[in-house]
Structure formats: structure tokens, C-alpha cells
Design an enzyme around this catalytic site. Structure first.
Site, short mmCIF file in Angstrom:
data_model
loop_
_atom_site.label_atom_id
_atom_site.label_comp_id
_atom_site.label_asym_id
_atom_site.label_seq_id
_atom_site.Cartn_x
_atom_site.Cartn_y
_atom_site.Cartn_z
CB CYS A 374 5.36 -28.74 28.28
SG CYS A 374 6.05 -28.70 29.92
NE ARG A 403 7.69 -23.92 37.19
CZ ARG A 403 8.46 -24.97 36.96
NH1 ARG A 403 9.07 -25.55 37.96
NH2 ARG A 403 8.58 -25.45 35.75
CD GLN A 421 11.47 -24.76 33.13
OE1 GLN A 421 10.64 -24.63 32.25
NE2 GLN A 421 11.44 -25.74 34.00
CG ASP A 423 11.67 -26.59 29.13
OD1 ASP A 423 12.02 -27.79 29.23
OD2 ASP A 423 10.55 -26.17 29.45
CG HIS A 425 9.15 -29.95 25.65
ND1 HIS A 425 9.30 -28.61 25.90
CD2 HIS A 425 8.73 -30.51 26.81
CE1 HIS A 425 8.96 -28.35 27.16
NE2 HIS A 425 8.62 -29.49 27.74
CE LYS A 509 11.90 -37.49 38.74
NZ LYS A 509 11.83 -36.23 39.45
CG HIS A 555 8.73 -32.72 29.79
ND1 HIS A 555 7.91 -31.64 29.69
CD2 HIS A 555 7.91 -33.80 29.89
CE1 HIS A 555 6.65 -32.04 29.74
NE2 HIS A 555 6.62 -33.34 29.86
ZN LIG Z 1 8.17 -29.67 29.69
#
Ligand SMILES: [Zn+2]
Ligand SMILES: [Zn+2]
Length: 683
Positions: A374, A403, A421, A423, A425, A509, A555
Site C-alpha cells: 500500500c 511477513r 500478492q 494487490d 489500490h 470490507k 485495497h
Molecule cells: Zn493495501
């Protein structure tokens, strides 16, 4: 005689004499209900004090803390009352439900009684064992024993047989109360030290509750089903080591596990699912199919993608990137390490610290391996002033993050320390939320369809409106965003479960869980609002009014991570990837060296058409070659010999459909092309 009022679930009130039992009431209602009843739920009408008072009488003693720990799963008292034996005399006004196999909570009582049955059977065969505890668990029960010799598989068979005998005798499970000193004396005489310890620690004087099943007697809060005859569908599964009270250093015990359900069919289904789970284990298949590995030398939770796994990943990622571009996302890349300061601004250095690897010092400056993408995307958004005309900005990245997870929880591809990910945004204006959410959901469903999932569960997590102080964002932000999520799901006719108070502090979410080929749910897609980061980073856009505004930020990840989704796919397909994803789509098997030349011609034709193919030119019998190709779960085997070479055909064998007979090569190529292009998920 005193009369008490019993309120039934339908609201009807029955006046019965004090001390009437649920079993008697069931009998009054219908003999059928009496026959099916397993246990009862009572809720005293005059509040918890009344219940506590009755506990001391031993009649409905389920609230008393004289519990063996095993009882905790079955009769935790809550606002809706607690479970009691059908034979427990009711001594006050209550709301009463009589539970049958239709009630999910009754199964735990049945399983607890099955644990007692196990202990009773073990005592018959091995009278000198020392008893630990025996609670119900999710799919059955266990009981802990101490015995000098290990229980063998043959022992388990004998024990199970004995359990069936005792079940057939339909022995009543009887509740007894006795004074604590007497209880201790009983266990001392019997030389059951662990039970003495439990009575010492947990029993509240003066009276202690026990359950007997034939000769077996257990210090136990209950409740139990009336008799052993109802325990029909069970199977002893395994023996494992366990420490007394779960503490290392305490005496070692042998824990016998059993599975238990109401019906044989449910048990069979469970056993079948277990088999399937084993057969589909992505860690074993990953090795057998040479897809990926975890290397101790490199460290736990870090994935090595082998050539075949890497090939599947490329195909998956190609599909995803094409879709991202088609759906109006921009592809970006961000660094794997960035200044720690950035993670302080984002807040991760504080609230996400325990999931992060430690900082790395470079030129007296601390850098952080990224746990999330992010902040990187935010910096790209912030790199220049944005106008409302550019919104929504959708930045997508196959972003690798690291992580920290304890080594004990790492699991193949599913729980790792480094992963990529899928991912993205989305930065948008309030009036764009609904269409953005709808597009995310549409994308998620395209993923499901493309990879062959048809069932799913959707959850909408909202804040706890009573505690706005625990959340970022205003009540208006929450109402608008949750409203957008809900409206969109409703408009798209997607059933969902609302999870009040389950949202993260920074926004509501939607989670989508996929149901795989054997009915297991997998958390996958998340679409999540963020009312925190735009403020922390001072994100802005220039609105139509010429003023600066803060954009909304979402996200979203569809697969979650490439690693995890790959693991799920391996299990969902049991390693047999559909032809569009398979690392080798067709293997060519010449009958002998004599046909090597034609086999090579077939390979060239397939490669020219863009297929992934492999020639098995080993000097092996055809049967062995077929067996190996089957083991590798290659969709098509093309057998070529003299007849095929002469006619320009291939003899086609499909990995699940078997022999499909000879086909002209060109015809096979064009049908394969069709299958790949349609992304058929048939295996
Ligand atoms: Zn994010
Ligand atoms: Zn018990």
C-alpha cells in the site's frame, strides 16, 4: 404439590409438577420426540441467580464450576441458558428446548458421551490404565490414558469392538452426586491420581457430580445423552502423545482419537473427505509433480518455484495482467525495501510490527522489508497532483512482500514468509465507490469461473457502531462505504453474511471464500476500504469545484497471493491442472525407437501450434510410459507407432477419460487449440 411453568420454543406454556424432567415432557409431546431426544436446553426465567441457586441442589447443576475441563465445549452457560440431561429434574420456571439430531449443538453432547464410552471400553480391556480427560472435538472425541505399553492399531480395533458391544447394550449414562471427600476416596482407592488432582482442583463442595456408564465412573459436569445405544456412527482414528494438562514436563499420556457423527453416512462422508484431503495435499503433490519446494538451507516459509510450477505461475500471471489492463488498472512495480520512516507514516511500524521482519541499517538509515504494497502505491499516487478527471486511479502490482510468521504455523504454500500478492489500490471519489466495488466483485467472479470454482461464501464486515472511538473514519464514511458494499451485493443478487464488529479499524470490507472440490472454504478475495492511510499520507485531488479533496482508498486482492492460490489450485485440481494451465499439455509416447522420427514430427507440429509438450523417448515399455504420464497428471498422452506414422494420426489417451482412439494429427491439434482457448476447466 408445587407447579412450575415450562415455556416451549413455540411460546406454548406447560404447567407441570416441580421436578418434572425434559424426558417426561418430551414423552407428553410425542413418543417420537422422546425417542429422538438427546439432551435439553433450559433457560431459567428468573435470571442467573435462580440458576445458581438450583445448581447447589444438583438438579440442574450445569452452571456449577465443578466441571471437568472436558465439559467446557458442551455446556458453556450463556444468555440462552445451558444444556442439561433429559433426566435432570427441572426445579423452576424455565424456557425449554428438547434437542434432537437436528440441533447442531446436540452432536457435541453425543461426542462427549462417545468419549466416555471409549474410556469404559478401554477400562474393560486394560483395567490398569490411568485416566486423564476426554472431551468432544470438532469431528469426534478423544480420551487421554496413561499405560506403560503403547496402544497398537490392533488394540484400537479391539477397543472399537468393545465400544460397539457396550453401545449395543444401551447402558444408561447416569448422573450421581457425592460429597467431595467421598469422591477423592473413591479415586484414591482406584489409584486414579489424575482424577484425584482434578477433583481437588475443580470440585466445589459439598457435592461433586459424576457420570457412570456401566462400571466406568467419571468426574464430569455433563450433560450426556441418556444411554450408549445412540452412539452408532463412530470410528477410532489414531493414537497421539499428549501431556497431562497440555503442559510439557507433565506426565506423557496416550490420546486416542475417534470420529463420531449421528449417521453412518455422515461418518463415511467425513472419512472420504479425509482421504481426499490426504490425496490432494499440495505439499506432497508439489514434490511429486516437481512444482515447488521449500529449502531448509534457505529458510522456512520461502518458496522455490521449480520450472513446472514456474510455468503454471507464468500462465496464471499472464491471464491476470491481461485482465487488469482490460479492466482499466495500471501495472506498477515498487521496491522491496523502503525507509522505515515510511512505515512509521503509514502506521505499520506500530500496529503491524509483530508481522514484520526487523529493520535493515544502511548508511545509518533504517530500511524495512515491505510487508505490504500500500505505501508504495500511495507514493506513486502522490508523485504529482491529481485532478478529479483522472480518478479513479487503479494501481495494480504482483507485489512480493515479506511477513514474519512463527515457524510453527508455516504450512507449504498456504502460510509462508515471502509471497506475491495480486494487490491493487483504487483511489476514487465518493460518487465512484459503487461502480468500483461492482467492478471488483465482477473481477472476483471472473477469477472463480476461470479457475473452476462455482461455490462461494461472501461476508461483509462492518464496524461496531457502539464503539466509534476504536475506528478510523467518521460515522458518515462508514455508513456510506458499508452502504455501497451492501447495495452492490444486493443489486448483484449475491447472498452475504453481515459480520457486525468484524471490520479492521480502518474500514469495512467484503471477503469472498471459495468452496473447493471437496467442500472446503478458502479465504481468497478481499475488497477493503481504508479511512486511515489517505489522511496519514495527506492524499488529495483537485475536485471539479477547484478545491482539494481527500480521495477514498480501497485495497483489493483477488487471489490473495500467487503462492497461496497456487496451493489451493493444486488441492482443488488434485494436481491435475486443466489443459490451459497444465505445464505439459500433451506427452508423446513412441512405441519404440523405430518411431522416433514420426514422434519428433508430432512434437514439432504441437510446438508450432504453441502447445507445451514433451517426448518420452526412454527405452521403456509403453505401459510404463503411460503410468508415468498418468502419475505426472499430464492431460493428453499421444501414442505413436507404425500405424499412426503411416496414417498421420496419433492414438489419444486422456488422463481421466482414458483411451480416445486414433485421431488425425491436425484434428487433434485443432481440438486441443479449442480446449486451451476456451480455458476449459475440465480435468
Ligand atoms: Zn493495501
Ligand atoms: Zn465427561
Amino acid at each position: 404439590m408445587d407447579t412450575i411453568h415450562i415455556t416451549m420454543p413455540d411460546g406454548a406454556i406447560r404447567d407441570v409438577p416441580l421436578g418434572t424432567t425434559a424426558a417426561e415432557i418430551a414423552q407428553q409431546i410425542s413418543p417420537r420426540l422422546a425417542k429422538e431426544a438427546l439432551v435439553a436446553r433450559v433457560a431459567p426465567i428468573h435470571g442467573p441467580a435462580a440458576a445458581a441457586a438450583s445448581a447447589s441442589t444438583g438438579a440442574m447443576a450445569e452452571k456449577s464450576p465443578d466441571a471437568a475441563p472436558e465439559a467446557r465445549m458442551t455446556s458453556a452457560a450463556n444468555g440462552e441458558g445451558f444444556l442439561v440431561d433429559l433426566r435432570a429434574p427441572i426445579d423452576q420456571d424455565v424456557r425449554l428446548s428438547i434437542l434432537t439430531p437436528k440441533d447442531p449443538e446436540a452432536i457435541q453432547v453425543l461426542r462427549h458421551s462417545a468419549a466416555h464410552l471409549l474410556a469404559a471400553a478401554v477400562l474393560e480391556l486394560f483395567p490398569n490404565v490411568k485416566l486423564g480427560i476426554g472431551p468432544p472435538i470438532d469431528t469426534g472425541f478423544f480420551y487421554d490414558f496413561v499405560r506403560a505399553e503403547p496402544f497398537t492399531p490392533e488394540d484400537l480395533e479391539r477397543i472399537e469392538k468393545k465400544m460397539r458391544e457396550l453401545a449395543a447394550q444401551d447402558i444408561p449414562n447416569e448422573r450421581k452426586m457425592m460429597p467431595k471427600p467421598e469422591a477423592l476416596e473413591l479415586y484414591r482407592k482406584w489409584d486414579q491420581g489424575f482424577k484425584c488432582e482434578l477433583v481437588e482442583e475443580r470440585a466445589i463442595e459439598p457435592m461433586v457430580s459424576f457420570y457412570t456408564t456401566g462400571k466406568f465412573i467419571d468426574f464430569c459436569r455433563g450433560p450426556h445423552i441418556p444411554s450408549t445405544g445412540r452412539i452408532r456412527a463412530f470410528k477410532l482414528m489414531s493414537v497421539a502423545g499428549a501431556y497431562w494438562k497440555g503442559q510439557e514436563g507433565n506426565p506423557q499420556m496416550q490420546r486416542i482419537y475417534g470420529a463420531c457423527f449421528y449417521t453412518q453416512q455422515e461418518l463415511d462422508e467425513y472419512l472420504h473427505r479425509l482421504e481426499e484431503t490426504k490425496r490432494r495435499d499440495h505439499r506432497r503433490l508439489g514434490q511429486e509433480l516437481d512444482l515447488f519446494s521449500v529449502q531448509e538451507e534457505a529458510g522456512p516459509g520461502l518458496i522455490f518455484w521449480h520450472p513446472k510450477g514456474g510455468l503454471v505461475r507464468k500462465i496464471m500471471e499472464d491471464w491476470l495482467r491481461d485482465e487488469l489492463l482490460r479492466r482499466g488498472y495500471d501495472l506498477v512495480y515498487t521496491p522491496h525495501i523502503m525507509r522505515l520512516e515510511l512505515w512509521k507514516t503509514s502506521g505499520h511500524a506500530n500496529f503491524y510490527r509483530e508481522n514484520m521482519f526487523g529493520p535493515i541499517e544502511v548508511e545509518k538509515d533504517d530500511y524495512q522489508l515491505k510487508p505490504m504494497n500500500c505505501p508504495g502505491h500511495i507514493l506513486i499516487y502522490k508523485s504529482r497532483l491529481r485532478s478529479y478527471r483522472e480518478l479513479p486511479v487503479r494501481l495494480a502490482e504482483l507485489g512480493t512482500v515479506y511477513r514474519y510468521e512463527r515457524s510453527g504455523v508455516l504450512h507449504g504454500l498456504l502460510r509462508v514468509r515471502g509471497f506475491t500478492q495480486d494487490d491493487a489500490h483504487i483511489f476514487c471519489m465518493p460518487e465512484q465507490i459503487e461502480s468500483e466495488i461492482e467492478a471488483c466483485i465482477d473481477f472476483a467472479f471472473a477469477v472463480m469461473k476461470t479457475f473452476g470454482f462455482s461455490e462461494y461464501v461472501v461476508e461483509l464486515s462492518d464496524w461496531d457502531a457502539n464503539h466509534p472511538e476504536n475506528y478510523a473514519g467518521s460515522a458518515e464514511d462508514w455508513a456510506r462505504s458499508t452502504g455501497a458494499l451492501q447495495t452492490t451485493l444486493t443489486r448483484l443478487n449475491i447472498p452475504f453474511k453481515r459480520m457486525e464488529g468484524e471490520a479492521a479499524f480502518y474500514g469495512p470490507k467484503i471477503d469472498v471464500k471459495l468452496i473447493d472440490a471437496i467442500g472446503r472454504p478458502w479465504q481468497l478475495t478481499t475488497v477493503q476500504f481504508d479511512f486511515n492511510l489517505p489522511g496519514r499520507f495527506g492524499l488529495e485531488y483537485v475536485g471539479e469545484d477547484g478545491n482539494r479533496h481527500q480521495p477514498l482508498m480501497v485495497h483489493r486482492a483477488l487471489w490473495g497471493s500467487v503462492e497461496r492460490f497456487f496451493g489451493i489450485l493444486i488441492e482443488h485440481y488434485a494436481g491435475a491442472f486443466p489443459v490451459w494451465l497444465a505445464p505439459v499439455q500433451a506427452e508423446v509416447l513412441p512405441l519404440s525407437e523405430k518411431f522416433a522420427e514420426y514422434a519428433k514430427k508430432v512434437i514439432v507440429a504441437l510446438k508450432d501450434a504453441g502447445f507445451r509438450t514433451h517426448l518420452d523417448d526412454r527405452n521403456e515399455k509403453l505401459q510404463a510410459k503411460i503410468r508415468d504420464a498418468q502419475m505426472q497428471k499430464i492431460p493428453y498422452m499421444l501414442i505413436v507407432g507404425g500405424k499412426e506414422a503411416e496414417a498421420g494420426t496419433v492414438s489419444v489417451r486422456h488422463q481421466s477419460k482414458g483411451d480416445l482412439g486414433p485421431r488425425p494429427l491436425a484434428e487433434f491439434v485443432s481440438s486441443l487449440k479449442q480446449e486451451v482457448e476456451s480455458k476449459s476447466v475440465q480435468q
